[in-house]
Design a protein around this motif. Structure first.
Motif, PDB file in Angstrom:
ATOM      1  N   HIS A 159      -1.630   2.079   4.952  1.00  0.00           N
ATOM      2  CA  HIS A 159      -1.554   1.193   3.790  1.00  0.00           C
ATOM      3  C   HIS A 159      -0.712  -0.052   4.081  1.00  0.00           C
ATOM      4  N   VAL A 165      -1.368  -1.949   6.353  1.00  0.00           N
ATOM      5  CA  VAL A 165      -2.400  -2.894   6.786  1.00  0.00           C
ATOM      6  C   VAL A 165      -3.442  -3.114   5.695  1.00  0.00           C
ATOM      7  N   GLU A 166      -3.855  -2.028   5.041  1.00  0.00           N
ATOM      8  CA  GLU A 166      -4.886  -2.086   4.000  1.00  0.00           C
ATOM      9  C   GLU A 166      -4.383  -1.342   2.768  1.00  0.00           C
ATOM     10  N   ASN A 210      -5.512  -0.156   0.095  1.00  0.00           N
ATOM     11  CA  ASN A 210      -6.702   0.287  -0.625  1.00  0.00           C
ATOM     12  C   ASN A 210      -7.243   1.519   0.097  1.00  0.00           C
ATOM     13  N   HIS A 211      -8.405   1.973  -0.298  1.00  0.00           N
ATOM     14  CA  HIS A 211      -9.065   3.064   0.407  1.00  0.00           C
ATOM     15  C   HIS A 211     -10.471   2.628   0.817  1.00  0.00           C
ATOM     16  N   SER A 212     -10.550   1.430   1.310  1.00  0.00           N
ATOM     17  CA  SER A 212     -11.812   0.855   1.766  1.00  0.00           C
ATOM     18  C   SER A 212     -12.173   1.415   3.139  1.00  0.00           C
ATOM     19  N   ALA A 270     -12.256  -0.199   5.768  1.00  0.00           N
ATOM     20  CA  ALA A 270     -11.289  -0.779   6.709  1.00  0.00           C
ATOM     21  C   ALA A 270     -10.017   0.056   6.762  1.00  0.00           C
ATOM     22  N   PHE A 271      -9.590   0.545   5.583  1.00  0.00           N
ATOM     23  CA  PHE A 271      -8.402   1.408   5.545  1.00  0.00           C
ATOM     24  C   PHE A 271      -8.631   2.674   6.367  1.00  0.00           C
TER      25      PHE A 271
END
Length: 244
Positions: free
Chosen positions: A204, A206-207, A209-211, A213-214
């Motif tokens: 998290h 870095v991202e 969210n829970h996309s 990409a994450f």
């Protein structure tokens, strides 16, 4: 939950507060969520049933929903109602291994004999549960700090803080300014599960969210993350049955 907002069309709804499960009564909780699009039923770590409710859901809709799922609730929650009390001779998991607790009394430093599968704790018997919990919290901080440091170095970002809690709704969390919080009970799970949890929260950084990409970042930090996720889903509730 603001019941008034949920039941505008039914001035006096009578909602169930528990579901029969054999000899047990499973507590039933309704929680409104403004973002929910449908009714969601889950069994909480403490063995109760929780229904997530979209805004403006009628009382009749809720009672009908519970009636349709009484069998499911009884089957899933019936076996989770018996807590495991911390006492001399009790067996609990520590880093995924079964360990027998031993109350030795006196001013003894807690000692884990992994080979013998025994955790020895000193102090007065009435303080035994608290001292066991204190030991586990200390070990959890040690393991989580090391795991977070390793993953944080990989992503090139450091946490602002790391705190331990005893939450039942989530195993870990991360704020926008990289403040981490973990359930100290994770130290009772196998090390690979703790490592996944640490990787999840550091991802998290870095991202937020829970996309996809994450999850790509999380997998790069912990290639075996699927195993850790599956273990928590299947066994996490059992760690909350342990009463300190």
């Amino acid at each position: 939950m603001k019941l008034r907002s949920l039941y505008r069309r039914e001035p006096n709804p009578v909602l169930p507060t528990f579901v029969e499960a054999g000899e047990h009564q499973v507590p039933l909780t309704f929680r409104e969520n403004a973002r929910a699009k449908r009714l969601i039923l889950r069994i909480a770590p403490d063995g109760g049933a929780v229904v997530t409710v979209p805004p403006r859901t009628s009382g009749k809709t809720l009672t009908d929903f519970v009636d349709r799922h009484r069998g499911w609730i009884a089957e899933r929650a019936g076996g989770r109602r018996t807590p495991l009390l911390i006492e001399n001779g009790a067996i609990i998991p520590v880093r995924g291994e079964r360990v027998r607790l031993s109350c030795l009394g006196g001013r003894r430093v807690p000692r884990l004999d992994a080979e013998a599968g025994e955790l020895s704790i000193g102090g007065l018997p009435e303080h035994f549960p608290r001292r066991v919990a204190d030991y586990l919290k200390k070990e959890a901080r040690t393991d989580l700090t090391a795991a977070v440091a390793r993953h944080a170095e990989t992503v090139g970002l450091q946490p602002k803080a790391l705190t331990l809690k005893d939450t039942v709704s989530r195993w870990g969390s991360c704020t926008m300014d990289r403040r981490l919080s973990f359930s100290w009970r994770i130290v009772m799970a196998p090390p690979r599960v703790l490592d996944y949890l640490a990787a999840h929260e550091v991802a998290h950084f870095v991202e937020m969210n829970h996309s996809p990409a994450f999850w790509a970042v999380c997998r790069s930090l912990c290639p075996d993350m699927d195993e850790g996720r599956a273990w928590l889903k299947a066994n996490g509730a059992s760690l909350h049955r342990i009463r300190f």
